[in-house]
Design a protein around this motif. Structure first.
Motif, mmCIF file in Angstrom:
data_model
loop_
_atom_site.group_PDB
_atom_site.id
_atom_site.type_symbol
_atom_site.label_atom_id
_atom_site.label_comp_id
_atom_site.label_asym_id
_atom_site.label_seq_id
_atom_site.Cartn_x
_atom_site.Cartn_y
_atom_site.Cartn_z
ATOM 1 N N UNK A 146 0.817 -1.213 0.000
ATOM 2 C CA UNK A 146 0.000 0.000 0.000
ATOM 3 C C UNK A 146 0.852 1.266 0.000
ATOM 4 N N UNK A 147 2.044 1.181 0.559
ATOM 5 C CA UNK A 147 2.990 2.295 0.615
ATOM 6 C C UNK A 147 4.410 1.734 0.560
ATOM 7 N N UNK A 148 5.374 2.602 0.284
ATOM 8 C CA UNK A 148 6.785 2.170 0.280
ATOM 9 C C UNK A 148 7.420 2.287 1.658
ATOM 10 N N UNK A 149 6.914 3.225 2.438
ATOM 11 C CA UNK A 149 7.444 3.470 3.774
ATOM 12 C C UNK A 149 6.264 3.509 4.743
ATOM 13 N N UNK A 150 6.407 2.865 5.886
ATOM 14 C CA UNK A 150 5.317 2.786 6.856
ATOM 15 C C UNK A 150 4.818 4.162 7.274
ATOM 16 N N UNK A 151 5.677 5.147 7.279
ATOM 17 C CA UNK A 151 5.284 6.505 7.675
ATOM 18 C C UNK A 151 4.330 7.153 6.677
ATOM 19 N N UNK A 152 4.209 6.592 5.485
ATOM 20 C CA UNK A 152 3.305 7.138 4.481
ATOM 21 C C UNK A 152 1.850 6.716 4.718
ATOM 22 N N UNK A 153 1.633 5.682 5.536
ATOM 23 C CA UNK A 153 0.278 5.170 5.739
ATOM 24 C C UNK A 153 -0.407 5.974 6.844
ATOM 25 N N UNK A 154 -1.515 6.658 6.526
ATOM 26 C CA UNK A 154 -2.134 7.548 7.514
ATOM 27 C C UNK A 154 -2.896 6.847 8.643
ATOM 28 N N UNK A 155 -3.266 5.586 8.450
ATOM 29 C CA UNK A 155 -4.115 4.893 9.421
ATOM 30 C C UNK A 155 -3.274 4.005 10.345
ATOM 31 N N UNK A 156 -2.301 4.609 10.984
ATOM 32 C CA UNK A 156 -1.348 3.864 11.795
ATOM 33 C C UNK A 156 -0.955 4.657 13.030
ATOM 34 N N UNK A 157 -0.744 3.954 14.110
ATOM 35 C CA UNK A 157 -0.266 4.606 15.332
ATOM 36 C C UNK A 157 1.211 4.965 15.240
ATOM 37 N N UNK A 158 1.866 4.634 14.153
ATOM 38 C CA UNK A 158 3.268 5.000 13.985
ATOM 39 C C UNK A 158 3.448 6.517 14.067
ATOM 40 N N UNK A 159 2.386 7.254 13.831
ATOM 41 C CA UNK A 159 2.449 8.716 13.839
ATOM 42 C C UNK A 159 2.317 9.324 15.233
ATOM 43 N N UNK A 160 1.950 8.519 16.217
ATOM 44 C CA UNK A 160 1.828 9.042 17.577
ATOM 45 C C UNK A 160 3.203 9.355 18.134
ATOM 46 N N UNK A 161 3.286 10.467 18.771
ATOM 47 C CA UNK A 161 4.539 10.811 19.442
ATOM 48 C C UNK A 161 4.317 10.698 20.935
ATOM 49 N N UNK A 162 5.142 9.920 21.573
ATOM 50 C CA UNK A 162 5.028 9.746 23.008
ATOM 51 C C UNK A 162 6.019 10.655 23.706
ATOM 52 N N UNK A 163 5.652 11.108 24.896
ATOM 53 C CA UNK A 163 6.517 11.995 25.672
ATOM 54 C C UNK A 163 7.885 11.336 25.858
ATOM 55 N N UNK A 164 8.924 12.087 25.584
ATOM 56 C CA UNK A 164 10.280 11.603 25.779
ATOM 57 C C UNK A 164 10.833 10.761 24.642
ATOM 58 N N UNK A 165 10.037 10.499 23.613
ATOM 59 C CA UNK A 165 10.507 9.709 22.479
ATOM 60 C C UNK A 165 10.654 10.613 21.255
ATOM 61 N N UNK A 166 11.592 10.253 20.427
ATOM 62 C CA UNK A 166 11.724 10.981 19.170
ATOM 63 C C UNK A 166 10.609 10.532 18.239
ATOM 64 N N UNK A 167 10.213 11.421 17.385
ATOM 65 C CA UNK A 167 9.147 11.095 16.426
ATOM 66 C C UNK A 167 9.632 9.997 15.491
#
Length: 161
Positions: free
Chosen positions: A138-159
Motif C-alpha cells: 500500500x505504501x513504500x514506507x510505513x510513515x506514508x500510511x495515515x491509518x497507523x499509530x506510527x504517527x503518535x509521538x510519546x513523551x520523551x521519544x523521538x518522532x
C-alpha cells in the motif's frame, strides 16, 4: 470464532488481527473515524492501552494491554465491532448471529490473537503492526500510511516519522 474469555490474562499485552468478511472491502479506511470512535467507546467502558494499531482497507492489526486485574479483552473486541457496525447503516444485508447472540455482519468470525511474552516480543509485534501497509504494497514506507499509530509521538521519544 472470537477469543475465549479464559484466554485473556490481566495486565498482559496481546497481538490481535481482525478481518472484514469481504476481503475486497475498503470500509475500514473509508470509515476510519467511525472505527476510531468504536475504539474510544470501548476504552471508556473498559479501559485498555493501545500500544500499536494499523488499519488497512479490510483488516486491522494491533497490540494492546489490559489493566491488571481485568480479563475482559474479548468483550472489548465485541463492543468495538458492534459500535462500528451500528454506525454503518445498511452494511451489509447478511447478518451472522453468534452463540453470544451478537450480530456481526461485517466481521469475519476469526479473530486472531496471542499473548506477548515479554518487552522484546511486544516491540517485535509493534514493528510488525506498523510495517504491515508496506508488506501489503500500500505504501513504500510505513510513515506514508495515515491509518497507523506510527504517527503518535510519546513523551520523551523521538518522532518515528
Amino acid at each position: 470464532m472470537g477469543i475465549p474469555l479464559d484466554s485473556w490474562h490481566p495486565g498482559a499485552a496481546y497481538y490481535f488481527s481482525a478481518h472484514l468478511r469481504d476481503r475486497r472491502s475498503d470500509l475500514l479506511v473509508e470509515h476510519a473515524q467511525a472505527l476510531g470512535l468504536a475504539f474510544r467507546v470501548a476504552q471508556q467502558a473498559r479501559p485498555f492501552r493501545i500500544n500499536a494499531i494499523v488499519v488497512l482497507p479490510n483488516h486491522l492489526h494491533g497490540v494492546w494491554t489490559l489493566p491488571a486485574g481485568d480479563e475482559e479483552g474479548h468483550r472489548r473486541w465485541l463492543q468495538i465491532q458492534a459500535v462500528f457496525d451500528r454506525q454503518l447503516p445498511g452494511q451489509p444485508a447478511r447478518a451472522v448471529v453468534h452463540r453470544d447472540r451478537s450480530v456481526r455482519p461485517l466481521w469475519h468470525d476469526d479473530f486472531h490473537e496471542h499473548r506477548l511474552v515479554d518487552a522484546e516480543d511486544v516491540q517485535r509485534h509493534i514493528a510488525y503492526v506498523h510495517d504491515n501497509p508496506v508488506r501489503h504494497g500500500l505504501v513504500r514506507d510505513a510513515c506514508e500510511w495515515p491509518y497507523s499509530s506510527i504517527h503518535r509521538r510519546r513523551a520523551g521519544e523521538e518522532e518515528q516519522c
